[in-house]
Enzyme design. Sequence first.
Site, mmCIF file in Angstrom:
data_model
loop_
_atom_site.group_PDB
_atom_site.id
_atom_site.type_symbol
_atom_site.label_atom_id
_atom_site.label_comp_id
_atom_site.label_asym_id
_atom_site.label_seq_id
_atom_site.Cartn_x
_atom_site.Cartn_y
_atom_site.Cartn_z
ATOM 1 N N CYS A 73 7.815 12.150 -10.816
ATOM 2 C CA CYS A 73 8.888 11.575 -11.639
ATOM 3 C C CYS A 73 8.522 10.254 -12.304
ATOM 4 O O CYS A 73 8.472 10.174 -13.527
ATOM 5 C CB CYS A 73 10.136 11.391 -10.786
ATOM 6 S SG CYS A 73 10.652 12.918 -10.025
ATOM 7 N N LEU A 74 8.300 9.205 -11.518
ATOM 8 C CA LEU A 74 8.137 7.878 -12.138
ATOM 9 C C LEU A 74 7.004 7.858 -13.176
ATOM 10 O O LEU A 74 7.234 7.406 -14.311
ATOM 11 C CB LEU A 74 7.929 6.785 -11.081
ATOM 12 C CG LEU A 74 9.052 6.554 -10.062
ATOM 13 C CD1 LEU A 74 8.820 5.244 -9.287
ATOM 14 C CD2 LEU A 74 10.421 6.526 -10.682
#
Length: 429
Positions: free
Chosen positions: A266-267
């Site tokens: 994600c990040l």
Amino acid sequence: MRISVVGNGYVGLATAVGLAGNGYQVVCIDNNPAKVDLINQGKAPIYENGLDDLITSCVNKHKTLRASTDYKDIADTDITFICVGTYSSSCGGTDFTQIAQAAEDIGVVLAKKNGYHVVAVKSTVAPGTTEQVIIPLLEKASGKKAGVDIGIAVNPEFLEEGKAVDCFLNPTRIVIGEYDKKSGDTVEILYRDFSVPIIRTSIATAEMIKYASNAFLAAKISFANEIGNICKKMGIDFYDVAQAIGYDPRIGRKFLNAGAGFGGSCLPKDLEMLIDSAGKAGYEPRLLGSVRDVNRDQPLLMVAIAEGIIGGLQGKTIAVLGLAFKPHTDDVRDTPSLRVIASLLEKGASVRAYDPMAMDNAREVLPQSITYCGNAAQAIEDTDCVMILTEWDEFKRESLYNGRVVIDGRRVLDPARARAICDYHGICW
Ligand code: UGA
């Protein structure tokens, strides 16, 4: 209200069991028959804390959850959540293949359905994607009109992998981006028992809220790492600094753990996507670019520290403890360990690796030349240096490191105690 969930990764499954546990009838749609079979047997197809128990009770006891490979089952539901993965494409933007396919497949089913149906997007997509890509595909495949026959919402998730079920059941806020009021009202009904703020916004605003949340978390980590790197040069322990600044409620202590940098599905990807979207909108995001750059270099500091202590790495053997991008998951996507291992091998070192959960996944992405070990003690045997990359509890056992050179990338050990038994070095302390 009956619910269908398309895409059964940790986001889709946490959503499905969270809603099925609240008494809604939920069908999980996935094109992987093995996954569908497991769910229907009451078993979790992936590792997520608490997921297995909830699937078992929802499938076998309450009979509120089932899974299917057949998109037609969507027709018997009122809301469909799209939870398929989004990826960075090789040319820098977002790869919409899965989400476009899901929109088309849902549209084909809705073409034959009578009555109102809401499609809610949970997958993380760049601002504008739902309106410019998903709605046109849905309308074309269904022959129906968004805002009239089909409701559209963007309902981003803020679930942490490994704690996804708990995060779903205990959210900090619920964001509903709505195409029209009826779409938003329909989605809000599902969350009426949650006593947290419910924010109703436009579709694009909801998409941006998700990106901004992850970009802020990424920025906080890179900030911690940058100050941590300065601290290291000055002989200061960043964790003392983090604790003191964290008491200021405007700053907060969470996500200030300096270390080997952020990884995961994600990040890194969402930060990249936001940088890409900003560029397409005509803005060059310098801060976000720096957040990415600090993170890209951060794991390699472990290698530089090792070279400073044991000299050139050619012919040396290094133990790498921790392959998952964080503990309590078997996920190795964008894991900092990968960058560290690639650099060690490039410099001529041999690598002995161990992770309590992520070894199978690691074998698929890591270079073949590394040696996988059955436990931490085995991995450490006959090595010149030990690197700790994931904060698994079992790596906290100090006796493992007696007399070793240890470089801690996650503040797993207490520095003062560790220094009493080994040649201990922290990445930012
Ligand atoms: C992240 C966000 O935390 C969730 O809110 C969001 O819903 C999710 O992405 C998503 O978009 O689906 P996740 O990828 O599961 O969740 O992982 P995090 O717990 O955020 O950790 C990401 C990385 O940052 C890990 O490699 C972790 O070791 C690192 N990290 C985290 C630090 O280096 N320092 C910290 O202080 C915190």
